[in-house]
Design a protein around this motif. Structure first.
Motif, PDB file in Angstrom:
ATOM      1  N   VAL A  40       0.857  -1.187   0.000  1.00 54.16           N
ATOM      2  CA  VAL A  40       0.000   0.000   0.000  1.00 54.16           C
ATOM      3  C   VAL A  40       0.894   1.238   0.000  1.00 54.16           C
ATOM      4  CG1 VAL A  40      -1.826  -1.225   1.228  1.00 54.16           C
ATOM      5  CG2 VAL A  40      -0.195   0.155   2.513  1.00 54.16           C
ATOM      6  N   SER A  41       0.329   2.396  -0.317  1.00 56.21           N
ATOM      7  CA  SER A  41       1.120   3.623  -0.359  1.00 56.21           C
ATOM      8  C   SER A  41       0.413   4.744   0.396  1.00 56.21           C
ATOM      9  CB  SER A  41       1.365   4.041  -1.814  1.00 56.21           C
ATOM     10  OG  SER A  41       0.130   4.295  -2.469  1.00 56.21           O
ATOM     11  N   TRP A  62      -4.825   5.116   3.848  1.00 52.35           N
ATOM     12  CA  TRP A  62      -3.794   4.673   2.907  1.00 52.35           C
ATOM     13  C   TRP A  62      -4.420   4.492   1.534  1.00 52.35           C
ATOM     14  CZ3 TRP A  62      -5.774   1.987   6.987  1.00 52.35           C
ATOM     15  CH2 TRP A  62      -6.572   0.883   6.699  1.00 52.35           C
ATOM     16  N   ASN A  63      -3.551   4.346   0.534  1.00 58.03           N
ATOM     17  CA  ASN A  63      -3.996   4.070  -0.831  1.00 58.03           C
ATOM     18  C   ASN A  63      -3.806   2.593  -1.129  1.00 58.03           C
ATOM     19  OD1 ASN A  63      -4.533   6.764  -1.196  1.00 58.03           O
ATOM     20  ND2 ASN A  63      -2.640   7.184  -2.306  1.00 58.03           N
ATOM     21  N   ALA A  64      -4.704   2.032  -1.914  1.00 57.77           N
ATOM     22  CA  ALA A  64      -4.595   0.625  -2.318  1.00 57.77           C
ATOM     23  C   ALA A  64      -3.306   0.413  -3.108  1.00 57.77           C
ATOM     24  CB  ALA A  64      -5.800   0.242  -3.170  1.00 57.77           C
ATOM     25  N   PRO A  65      -2.791  -0.822  -3.125  1.00 57.70           N
ATOM     26  CA  PRO A  65      -1.574  -1.092  -3.901  1.00 57.70           C
ATOM     27  C   PRO A  65      -1.768  -0.786  -5.383  1.00 57.70           C
ATOM     28  CG  PRO A  65      -2.141  -2.959  -2.499  1.00 57.70           C
ATOM     29  CD  PRO A  65      -3.292  -2.019  -2.447  1.00 57.70           C
ATOM     30  N   SER A  68      -2.893  -5.295  -7.743  1.00 60.03           N
ATOM     31  CA  SER A  68      -3.666  -6.223  -6.910  1.00 60.03           C
ATOM     32  C   SER A  68      -3.157  -7.640  -7.057  1.00 60.03           C
ATOM     33  CB  SER A  68      -5.141  -6.164  -7.295  1.00 60.03           C
ATOM     34  OG  SER A  68      -5.323  -6.686  -8.602  1.00 60.03           O
ATOM     35  N   TYR A  78      -7.381  -5.564   4.393  1.00 61.74           N
ATOM     36  CA  TYR A  78      -6.115  -4.967   4.820  1.00 61.74           C
ATOM     37  C   TYR A  78      -5.844  -5.333   6.272  1.00 61.74           C
ATOM     38  CZ  TYR A  78      -6.574  -2.079   0.634  1.00 61.74           C
ATOM     39  OH  TYR A  78      -6.710  -1.654  -0.662  1.00 61.74           O
ATOM     40  N   THR A  97     -10.032   1.521   3.169  1.00 66.65           N
ATOM     41  CA  THR A  97      -8.685   2.090   3.221  1.00 66.65           C
ATOM     42  C   THR A  97      -8.540   3.119   4.343  1.00 66.65           C
ATOM     43  OG1 THR A  97      -9.333   3.692   1.533  1.00 66.65           O
ATOM     44  CG2 THR A  97      -8.212   1.686   0.779  1.00 66.65           C
ATOM     45  N   ALA A 115      -1.800  -5.419   2.418  1.00 70.38           N
ATOM     46  CA  ALA A 115      -2.985  -5.823   1.665  1.00 70.38           C
ATOM     47  C   ALA A 115      -3.026  -7.339   1.522  1.00 70.38           C
ATOM     48  CB  ALA A 115      -2.978  -5.169   0.287  1.00 70.38           C
TER      49      ALA A 115
END
Length: 195
Positions: A40-41, A62-65, A68, A78, A97, A115
């Protein structure tokens, strides 16, 4: 064989011997190759006061990877961990998220997020920066008049708060029922404050 993650494939097989190649098998059911998701970022953490102002509270987003892992269903969940002073203090699993934790005041926290998809939990995690959590102090107790009254003056004594919310008390606000008020610096060694 190098296949593309996230693409659907069907397979069939035939045998070969010295005489040549035999008949093909029936086609297999469809299958989709996939791998674990990436990290994740943009993991962020903030402190929040609860409605009582006493319990420490942190929220994380957070932001999704970016990947996927090829799972057409995307990220399933998560795994979020809260850490304080080098030790894991809380964890939970969520589908969105963002999440939050109730934590102890006066400590430095960060969160880590990984994730998960149908292939498993990501090998790498996203990590937030650090925040120090604090709340409001509890009320002073044992309020009492102290010493002799002077002309339009008096001395008030009290016991300092039992819980400072994770930070030292620096000032006290005194007020009367008549609307008079004054802010005084917290004493460094003694209890109470003079007005």
């Amino acid at each position: 064989t190098s296949l593309a993650n996230g693409s659907s494939y069907r397979f069939r097989v035939r045998a070969k011997n010295a005489k040549g190649e035999g008949a093909w098998s029936n086609w297999s059911a469809s299958a989709i190759p996939m791998t674990k998701p990436g990290a994740v970022s943009n993991v962020t953490i903030q402190t929040q006061l609860t409605s009582s102002g006493r319990q420490g509270h942190i929220s994380a987003t957070w932001n999704a990877p970016a990947s996927s892992g090829g799972d057409p269903d995307g990220i399933a969940r998560y795994h979020v961990e809260a850490w304080a002073n080098g030790s894991k203090v809380a964890s939970k699993t969520v589908t969105g998220t963002s999440t939050d934790f109730s934590v102890a005041n006066g400590k430095v926290y960060h969160v880590q997020v990984r994730a998960e998809n149908r292939a498993g939990v990501a090998d790498s995690f996203g990590k937030s920066g650090q925040v120090t959590v604090h709340g409001l102090s509890t009320a002073p107790t044992n309020l009492r008049k102290h010493g002799a009254d002077g002309d339009k003056a008096g001395i008030v004594a009290f016991t300092t708060p039992a819980n400072n919310g994770g930070y030292p008390v620096t000032k006290y606000l005194l007020e009367t029922q008549g609307g008079w008020s004054k802010t005084v610096n917290a004493p460094t060694t003694a209890e109470g404050a003079a007005t």
